[in-house]
Design an enzyme around this catalytic site. Structure first.
Site, PDB file in Angstrom:
ATOM      1  N   LYS A 161      61.254   0.602 -22.847  1.00 13.67           N
ATOM      2  CA  LYS A 161      61.449  -0.551 -23.081  1.00 13.67           C
ATOM      3  C   LYS A 161      59.832  -1.255 -23.608  1.00 13.67           C
ATOM      4  O   LYS A 161      59.785  -1.731 -24.220  1.00 13.67           O
ATOM      5  CB  LYS A 161      61.327  -1.097 -21.502  1.00 13.67           C
ATOM      6  CG  LYS A 161      60.865  -2.659 -21.421  1.00 13.67           C
ATOM      7  CD  LYS A 161      61.129  -3.347 -19.732  1.00 13.67           C
ATOM      8  CE  LYS A 161      60.567  -4.747 -19.184  1.00 13.67           C
ATOM      9  NZ  LYS A 161      60.710  -4.878 -18.571  1.00 13.67           N
ATOM     10  N   HIS A 204      69.679  -1.621 -11.155  1.00 17.15           N
ATOM     11  CA  HIS A 204      66.954  -1.016 -11.691  1.00 17.15           C
ATOM     12  C   HIS A 204      66.678  -1.272 -10.001  1.00 17.15           C
ATOM     13  O   HIS A 204      65.674  -0.710  -9.676  1.00 17.15           O
ATOM     14  CB  HIS A 204      66.604  -2.462 -12.010  1.00 17.15           C
ATOM     15  CG  HIS A 204      65.871  -2.012 -12.594  1.00 17.15           C
ATOM     16  ND1 HIS A 204      65.497  -1.542 -13.457  1.00 17.15           N
ATOM     17  CD2 HIS A 204      64.483  -2.738 -12.171  1.00 17.15           C
ATOM     18  CE1 HIS A 204      64.508  -1.336 -13.915  1.00 17.15           C
ATOM     19  NE2 HIS A 204      63.702  -2.318 -12.946  1.00 17.15           N
ATOM     20  N   HIS A 249      55.402   1.823 -16.847  1.00 18.20           N
ATOM     21  CA  HIS A 249      54.902   0.804 -17.487  1.00 18.20           C
ATOM     22  C   HIS A 249      53.212   0.742 -18.658  1.00 18.20           C
ATOM     23  O   HIS A 249      52.553   1.890 -18.250  1.00 18.20           O
ATOM     24  CB  HIS A 249      54.129   0.027 -16.050  1.00 18.20           C
ATOM     25  CG  HIS A 249      55.267   0.242 -15.496  1.00 18.20           C
ATOM     26  ND1 HIS A 249      54.322  -0.006 -13.559  1.00 18.20           N
ATOM     27  CD2 HIS A 249      56.519  -0.442 -15.404  1.00 18.20           C
ATOM     28  CE1 HIS A 249      55.973  -0.535 -12.995  1.00 18.20           C
ATOM     29  NE2 HIS A 249      56.593  -0.822 -14.292  1.00 18.20           N
TER      30      HIS A 249
END
Length: 207
Positions: free
Chosen positions: A66, A141, A175
């Site tokens: 991402k 998700h 992250h």
């Protein structure tokens, strides 16, 4: 948040997908299971290529995710065994040329996001997690969310210093910033209770 029983029911329902002799049921059983135990984004699982899944070393390589970063995800031995079984079934089912993707559709092509979501909605209705026609409900998700929350709960229960361990979970999840992982602290009542007790103890020490 999903319970263990709900995830077990979801994976069992995937193994009942028709037709009985097709690869499809094994594909969705392993796909949803890997997301649940590996904390992957569903797009990351769908993008896995054969070379990204090292079953000998028990490591996944998640590429260009991402935020444009790559990372390694270690696998438990039981997960390696399930993925190895799927790979053997997949290769026995398909004829050349082989697809470069690890999880494939029935004819060997890439799994499409819209079909994966459609199957998930079907299975979640089948096991009672979603009512027919219901627009809101559990998402794929949420399996990733459950993984993160459960990791934090386990650390709290074990008496670990969660703030010190949080960067590990953040890296595991891919992250960019640890603050993105702090969101999970408010995702479950048990986590909030653990955090409150930890704060109470700190105040007691200071006073």
């Amino acid at each position: 948040m999903y319970t263990d029983a709900e995830i077990t029911a979801l994976l069992a329902a995937a193994l009942s997908l028709p037709p009985a002799n097709a690869l499809r049921r094994w594909t969705y059983h392993c796909l949803f299971g890997l997301i649940a135990v590996g904390g992957l984004r569903h797009s990351e699982a769908l993008d896995l290529r054969r070379d990204d899944v090292d079953l000998d070393q028990g490591i996944l390589t998640i590429r260009e995710t991402k935020f444009g970063k790559s990372r390694l995800v270690p696998l438990h031995a039981t997960t390696v065994a399930v993925l190895s079984d799927y790979a053997a079934r997949r290769d026995a089912h398909l004829v050349a040329p082989r697809s470069p993707y690890f999880f494939v559709a029935e004819q060997g092509g890439r799994l499409l996001h819209q079909y994966v979501h459609r199957v998930f909605w079907q299975l979640s209705r089948q096991i009672g997690l979603r009512q027919r026609g219901q627009r809101n409900g559990p998402r794929i998700h949420d399996l990733r969310h459950r993984f993160a929350v459960q990791a934090l709960i386990n650390w709290y229960r074990a008496g670990e210093d969660v703030e010190r361990e949080l960067p590990i979970l953040s890296t595991f999840l891919g992250h960019v910033n640890v603050r993105d992982t702090y969101w999970y602290l408010s995702a479950a009542p048990e986590l909030m209770a653990h955090a409150a007790r930890r704060l109470d103890k700190r105040w007691e020490v200071r006073s």
